[in-house]
Motif scaffolding. Sequence first.
Motif, short mmCIF file in Angstrom:
data_model
loop_
_atom_site.label_atom_id
_atom_site.label_comp_id
_atom_site.label_asym_id
_atom_site.label_seq_id
_atom_site.Cartn_x
_atom_site.Cartn_y
_atom_site.Cartn_z
N UNK A 12 -12.65 3.34 -18.91
CA UNK A 12 -13.02 2.54 -20.08
C UNK A 12 -14.39 1.90 -19.89
N UNK A 13 -14.67 1.44 -18.66
CA UNK A 13 -15.96 0.83 -18.37
C UNK A 13 -17.09 1.84 -18.58
N UNK A 14 -16.88 3.07 -18.12
CA UNK A 14 -17.90 4.12 -18.30
C UNK A 14 -18.12 4.40 -19.78
N UNK A 15 -17.05 4.47 -20.56
CA UNK A 15 -17.18 4.71 -21.99
C UNK A 15 -17.92 3.56 -22.68
N UNK A 16 -17.63 2.34 -22.29
CA UNK A 16 -18.31 1.17 -22.88
C UNK A 16 -19.80 1.19 -22.56
N UNK A 17 -20.13 1.46 -21.29
CA UNK A 17 -21.55 1.52 -20.90
C UNK A 17 -22.25 2.63 -21.66
N UNK A 18 -21.58 3.77 -21.80
CA UNK A 18 -22.16 4.91 -22.52
C UNK A 18 -22.40 4.55 -23.98
#
Length: 325
Positions: free
Chosen positions: A293-299
């Motif tokens: 989820x963190x990666x998706x948010x940063x993306x």
Amino acid sequence: MEQILHDIQAALGVPAYFINQCNFLPGYIKEALISSINFIPWLYILYYGIELLERFFLTHIQLFIKLIKRLGPIFGTVISVVPECGYQVMASTFYSRRMFSRGTLLAFFISCSDDALPLLFMDFSKAFVIIPIVVIKIIVGIIVAYAVDIMFFFKRRITEDINAINVDLNDPACCHHRLCTMEVVPYWWMHPLTHTFNMFMFTFLSLAFLNCVILGFGGVENLASYIMIDSPIQVIVVAALGIIPNCVTSVFIALAYVKGIISFPSLIAGLTTVTGLGLAALLKRSKDNVDNVLIMIILLITGILTGLFVYYNMQLVEMIQEFFK
């Protein structure tokens, strides 16, 4: 040279001649078929070259991993510019085993445009934006990657052997082919053929849909105005659309730009969040849901901020275009 170009133009006119004889087909279907069919030869040549490059790295996995370890985000951004999602699938596989940092994975994702860039050549008047797209995405990818690694540092654990990695690479990837089948010679031309056919279908269906919608709104200008082409809101919406893990996403975004429905900043935002099947591979293989989820948010945040930055600084894009002319 002029004769060659003339012969090519004549050959490309053959499908249009026969399709135009099909009076039972609506005009928007004819236009979509002609544009999609004429693009097939160029797509196959492109995907065949990409296949050879991808299989080189697949047969030299150690070299691929070594380049990632030595160059990290720089290698990730440069190799991900290639219009194929295979590298993002590989990167997701390696990251799920903690073989490199979160920032390096984001570098792979951010510079990925999946199958969008070749489709921009469907309108040569808009194909010139490819260089600014590549330059912006490489710069953003490197900056975000190193920033994330500094902010969210974790120790890399290079402990998995190549045989374990090859088990993951046996999973279906783009066009349902398996990344580890590099020794099978027919796949060298069969997968590009399959990929070309799939792209033809994606392109045709997307163009037919867009043409139908444009017709329903009474023209491109009306539709573009309705979906706020001159508003930063469109940038945010397209960035959110781009994060959907599917190969059709990049095709739809690219064709929407070619048709004049979305703006260049929106295109940049959408292609920044596009990962092809890379994100889907990560969600499948990584069990750390918080990290995913963190990666998706940063993306998503990166895509929105990049699109908005371009929206308010279009002169920089013009400077990049002038530099490469």
